[in-house]
Design a protein around this motif. Structure first.
Motif, short mmCIF file in Angstrom:
data_model
loop_
_atom_site.label_atom_id
_atom_site.label_comp_id
_atom_site.label_asym_id
_atom_site.label_seq_id
_atom_site.Cartn_x
_atom_site.Cartn_y
_atom_site.Cartn_z
N PHE A 5 0.82 -1.20 0.00
CA PHE A 5 0.00 0.00 0.00
C PHE A 5 0.86 1.26 0.00
CE2 PHE A 5 -3.27 -2.96 1.72
CZ PHE A 5 -4.17 -2.81 0.68
N VAL A 6 1.97 1.22 0.70
CA VAL A 6 2.90 2.36 0.69
C VAL A 6 3.47 2.54 -0.71
CG1 VAL A 6 5.11 3.22 1.56
CG2 VAL A 6 3.44 2.23 3.14
N PHE A 7 3.89 1.44 -1.34
CA PHE A 7 4.41 1.50 -2.70
C PHE A 7 3.36 2.03 -3.66
CE2 PHE A 7 4.92 -0.43 -6.90
CZ PHE A 7 6.20 0.02 -7.23
N ALA A 8 2.13 1.55 -3.55
CA ALA A 8 1.05 2.00 -4.43
C ALA A 8 0.73 3.47 -4.18
CB ALA A 8 -0.19 1.15 -4.22
N ALA A 9 0.82 3.93 -2.95
CA ALA A 9 0.53 5.33 -2.64
C ALA A 9 1.59 6.26 -3.21
CB ALA A 9 0.43 5.52 -1.13
N VAL A 10 2.81 5.77 -3.37
CA VAL A 10 3.89 6.62 -3.87
C VAL A 10 4.02 6.50 -5.38
CG1 VAL A 10 6.38 7.01 -3.80
CG2 VAL A 10 5.14 6.55 -1.69
N GLN A 11 4.02 5.28 -5.92
CA GLN A 11 4.31 5.09 -7.34
C GLN A 11 3.16 4.49 -8.14
OE1 GLN A 11 7.92 2.88 -7.76
NE2 GLN A 11 9.19 4.63 -7.25
N GLY A 12 2.01 4.35 -7.59
CA GLY A 12 0.89 3.77 -8.32
C GLY A 12 0.30 4.74 -9.34
N ASP A 13 -0.78 4.29 -9.99
CA ASP A 13 -1.44 5.11 -11.00
C ASP A 13 -1.96 6.42 -10.44
OD1 ASP A 13 -0.92 3.26 -12.95
OD2 ASP A 13 -2.89 2.28 -12.78
N TYR A 14 -2.32 6.43 -9.18
CA TYR A 14 -2.84 7.63 -8.53
C TYR A 14 -1.94 8.06 -7.37
CZ TYR A 14 -6.87 6.25 -11.22
OH TYR A 14 -7.70 5.90 -12.25
N GLY A 15 -0.66 7.68 -7.45
CA GLY A 15 0.29 7.97 -6.38
C GLY A 15 0.83 9.38 -6.43
N LEU A 16 1.76 9.65 -5.53
CA LEU A 16 2.33 10.98 -5.41
C LEU A 16 3.12 11.39 -6.66
CD1 LEU A 16 3.57 10.83 -1.72
CD2 LEU A 16 1.54 11.98 -2.62
N PHE A 17 3.91 10.47 -7.21
CA PHE A 17 4.70 10.79 -8.39
C PHE A 17 3.80 11.08 -9.60
CE2 PHE A 17 8.25 8.10 -6.44
CZ PHE A 17 8.85 9.21 -5.88
N ALA A 20 2.27 14.50 -9.29
CA ALA A 20 3.22 15.55 -9.65
C ALA A 20 3.35 15.67 -11.17
CB ALA A 20 4.58 15.28 -9.02
N GLU A 21 3.39 14.53 -11.86
CA GLU A 21 3.44 14.55 -13.32
C GLU A 21 2.20 15.21 -13.91
OE1 GLU A 21 3.88 10.52 -14.56
OE2 GLU A 21 5.97 10.38 -13.91
N ILE A 22 1.05 14.90 -13.35
CA ILE A 22 -0.21 15.48 -13.83
C ILE A 22 -0.22 17.00 -13.61
CG2 ILE A 22 -2.70 15.56 -13.41
CD1 ILE A 22 -2.57 12.52 -12.92
N ALA A 23 0.27 17.44 -12.46
CA ALA A 23 0.31 18.88 -12.17
C ALA A 23 1.25 19.61 -13.14
CB ALA A 23 0.75 19.11 -10.74
N THR A 24 2.39 19.00 -13.44
CA THR A 24 3.33 19.60 -14.39
C THR A 24 2.72 19.67 -15.78
OG1 THR A 24 5.17 18.71 -13.11
CG2 THR A 24 5.64 19.40 -15.36
N GLU A 25 2.08 18.60 -16.20
CA GLU A 25 1.42 18.57 -17.51
C GLU A 25 0.29 19.59 -17.59
OE1 GLU A 25 0.64 17.10 -21.43
OE2 GLU A 25 2.34 16.92 -20.09
#
Length: 79
Positions: A5-17, A20-25
Motif C-alpha cells: 500500500f505504501v508503494f502504491a501510494a507513492v508510485q501507483g497510477d494515482y500515487g504521489l509521483f 506531480a506529473e499530472i500537475a506539471t502537464e
C-alpha cells in the motif's frame, strides 16, 4: 501487505509521483492554451479588420503584397 500500500501510494497510477506529473502537464497545457488563445484573438482581429464592416486598407495592402506578391507601378522590386 502494508509495504504494498505504501508503494502504491507513492508510485501507483494515482500515487504521489503520478500526481506531480499530472500537475506539471496541467501547467504546460495552461501555458499552451494561453498562447493559442492569444493567436485566436489576433486572427479574429485581423479577420474583423478585413471584413465588410471595418475594412482596413493598410492591412489589405499588406496582405495583397505578402500573399499575392503585388507591387505598385511606381515601385522598384529588388531581389
Amino acid at each position: 501487505m502494508s509495504s504494498y500500500f505504501v508503494f502504491a501510494a507513492v508510485q501507483g497510477d494515482y500515487g504521489l509521483f503520478r500526481r506531480a506529473e499530472i500537475a506539471t502537464e496541467a501547467a504546460r497545457l495552461e501555458v499552451e492554451l494561453a498562447r493559442l488563445s492569444a493567436d485566436v484573438t489576433r486572427m479574429e482581429n485581423l479577420t474583423h479588420r478585413l471584413s465588410d464592416e471595418a475594412l482596413d486598407l493598410d492591412l489589405l495592402d499588406q496582405q495583397a503584397r505578402d500573399v499575392l506578391g503585388l507591387v505598385r507601378t511606381d515601385e522598384i522590386v529588388v531581389h
